[in-house]
Design an enzyme around this catalytic site. Structure first.
Site, PDB file in Angstrom:
ATOM      1  N   ASP A 193       0.841  -1.198   0.000  1.00  0.00           N
ATOM      2  CA  ASP A 193       0.000   0.000   0.000  1.00  0.00           C
ATOM      3  C   ASP A 193       0.878   1.251   0.000  1.00  0.00           C
ATOM      4  OD1 ASP A 193      -2.074   1.782   0.244  1.00  0.00           O
ATOM      5  OD2 ASP A 193      -2.917   0.914   2.057  1.00  0.00           O
ATOM      6  N   ASP A 194       0.820   2.015  -1.084  1.00  0.00           N
ATOM      7  CA  ASP A 194       1.612   3.259  -1.210  1.00  0.00           C
ATOM      8  C   ASP A 194       3.116   2.995  -1.180  1.00  0.00           C
ATOM      9  OD1 ASP A 194      -0.863   4.446  -1.161  1.00  0.00           O
ATOM     10  OD2 ASP A 194      -0.444   5.796   0.505  1.00  0.00           O
ATOM     11  N   CYS A 238      -5.666   4.316  -3.690  1.00  0.00           N
ATOM     12  CA  CYS A 238      -5.998   3.025  -3.087  1.00  0.00           C
ATOM     13  C   CYS A 238      -7.272   2.366  -3.600  1.00  0.00           C
ATOM     14  CB  CYS A 238      -6.081   3.178  -1.573  1.00  0.00           C
ATOM     15  SG  CYS A 238      -4.619   3.924  -0.815  1.00  0.00           S
ATOM     16  N   HIS A 287     -11.369  -1.335   1.917  1.00  0.00           N
ATOM     17  CA  HIS A 287     -11.544   0.005   1.338  1.00  0.00           C
ATOM     18  C   HIS A 287     -12.458   0.025   0.114  1.00  0.00           C
ATOM     19  CE1 HIS A 287      -9.357   4.121   0.625  1.00  0.00           C
ATOM     20  NE2 HIS A 287     -10.429   4.226   1.385  1.00  0.00           N
ATOM     21  N   ASP A 316      -0.281  -0.862  -4.862  1.00  0.00           N
ATOM     22  CA  ASP A 316      -1.547  -0.353  -5.386  1.00  0.00           C
ATOM     23  C   ASP A 316      -1.380   0.955  -6.147  1.00  0.00           C
ATOM     24  OD1 ASP A 316      -0.995   1.214  -3.167  1.00  0.00           O
ATOM     25  OD2 ASP A 316      -3.037   1.186  -2.379  1.00  0.00           O
TER      26      ASP A 316
END
Length: 437
Positions: A7-8, A47, A108, A253
């Site tokens: 993530d990121d 995201c 999410h 992502d």
């Protein structure tokens, strides 16, 4: 198939992508045993839309998603902020073939009735429904659009120690069960590392004491912890005798966030932007059963996360629906006859882009269009638009058709966020560089 999603994560924050600070032996090992796709793209530079594209095999603007569910407006119900129920997800496509499907970690994609993982085809769910949460236990969890409480449909063990480790634990347990029941499976390991907040275990932080910036030190420790978890997953896969016929995919992502101490070298841009630093991600695929995939090789063919679902459908002898935007990723990566032409679209808030072959055309509302030949100018420093407007005209038409033939955004973002996005485009003028050791 196992999809391991960071993530990121900054593009340059892995050993195999040039990091001088963060050792990632497990991910590097996966690259040596599999294929590194050097021109791999996500469907959005943020995201939620990125995850939606991966799980549906379709660009998210096709169903009206252009941003994260950041802020609630009074005239829309909470359910409007989830992945539309008109869309079919990977586990729903696989259910007729007897698959067990699991997602562990960040969701999410909707938090109201009808939008949670067990209601979207996943037989095993453990994680949180929102976009971020603390990595350590907290007394009070967040509610609203981005709830942070840990929940599950198969266990009451929802306490956490360090979240990256806990997600790994669930993945290892699932693999051990898969060994016993011998059913095909799809496992989505959705880490929230190294997404904000910057939180790491003391023993991991100590390994990076030479990194001067405190936030960067924490970030390095978070990536390192995730890499250790991935090593455990790979080791379990091999120990249980499942590695030979399991497709393993690792990626991020989107690019690293500008407010985080990530590094997107060698590209320009970051999370939320349509420059390569926002949408081009480290992407590794390993599948020993397919001899077309040469271990340790690099694939320069453009691929996308929308290509994963078609591969699973084809492997099961199913027809690939025409509405999908993807192609079978195994055929693309294993292709030896030359590059297969691809067209990809991105739309974030009021900004948009199309890549057709090796040309990318960007539209940002407060400036002239931009056009780059990303195969050679991967750092996007030579804008071709004014030099050769005719070059960009076919792309402008394709993007215009895409924007007008797809739904408007299901939920708007704030004016403040939109203004911030334009400022970020103005600031991201140069490619990022690797920090020193």
């Amino acid at each position: 198939m196992i999809v391991i999603l960071a993530d990121d994560l900054g593009y340059g924050d892995l050993g195999c992508t040039g990091s001088k600070q963060i050792p990632t032996p497990s991910i590097d090992r996966l690259a040596k045993e599999g294929v590194f796709c050097s021109r791999a793209y996500v469907t959005a530079p943020m995201c939620a839309p990125s995850r939606m594209g991966l799980l549906t095999g379709r660009f998210p603007k096709r169903y009206g998603i252009t941003t994260n569910p950041n802020s609630k407006v009074d005239y829309l119900p909470d359910s409007h902020y989830g992945l539309p129920l008109t869309e079919k997800l990977i586990p729903e496509y696989l259910e007729p073939f007897g698959y067990r499907s699991a997602v562990f970690g960040k969701w999410h994609l909707g938090h109201t009735k009808g939008f949670t993982p067990p209601e979207r085809g996943f037989t095993h769910w453990w994680g949180f429904l929102g976009g971020s949460r603390d990595y350590f236990p907290r007394k009070k969890e967040i509610e609203g659009l981005n709830p942070s409480a840990i929940e599950s449909n198969f266990t009451d063990k929802t306490g956490i120690t360090y979240l990256t480790d806990d997600i790994t634990d669930r993945a290892v347990e699932f693999l051990n069960e898969a060994k016993q029941d011998k059913k095909p499976f799809f496992m989505f390991v959705s880490y929230n590392a190294p997404h904000w907040p910057m939180q790491a275990k003391p023993e991991d932080i100590a390994l990076f004491k030479n990194v001067q910036n405190r936030e960067r030190r924490l970030y390095c420790a978070m990536v390192y912890a995730m890499d250790k978890g991935i090593g455990r997953i790979l080791d379990t896969l091999k120990k249980d005798g499942l590695d030979g016929n399991t497709m393993v995919v690792f990626l991020s992502d989107n690019g690293g966030a500008p407010e985080a101490p990530s590094c997107n070298a060698p590209f320009r841009g970051h999370k939320r932007l349509h420059f390569e630093g926002g949408v081009r991600v480290p992407f590794i695929i390993k599948y020993p059963a397919d001899k077309r995939l040469v271990p340790g090789s690099v694939c320069k063919q453009p691929v996308s996360t929308v290509d994963l679902l078609p591969a699973l459908l084809k492997a099961n002898g199913a027809e690939i629906p025409k509405k999908l935007d993807g192609m079978d990723i195994l055929s693309l990566v294993g292709n030896r006859t030359g590059e297969v032409p691809r067209t990809m679209f991105w739309c974030t808030d009021y900004t948009s882009a199309v890549m057709d072959g090796d040309l990318k055309y960007l539209l940002v509302p407060d400036r002239a269009p931009q056009c780059y030949r990303v195969s050679s100018d991967y750092q996007e420093q030579k804008d071709l638009y004014f030099q050769n407007p005719a070059l960009a005209e076919p792309l402008a038409r394709k993007l215009g058709s895409y924007l007008t033939e797809t739904p408007a955004c299901r939920y708007p973002d704030t004016i403040q966020w939109s203004s911030k996005l334009l400022k970020e485009y103005s600031q991201a003028t140069r490619p990022e560089v690797q920090p020193g050791k």
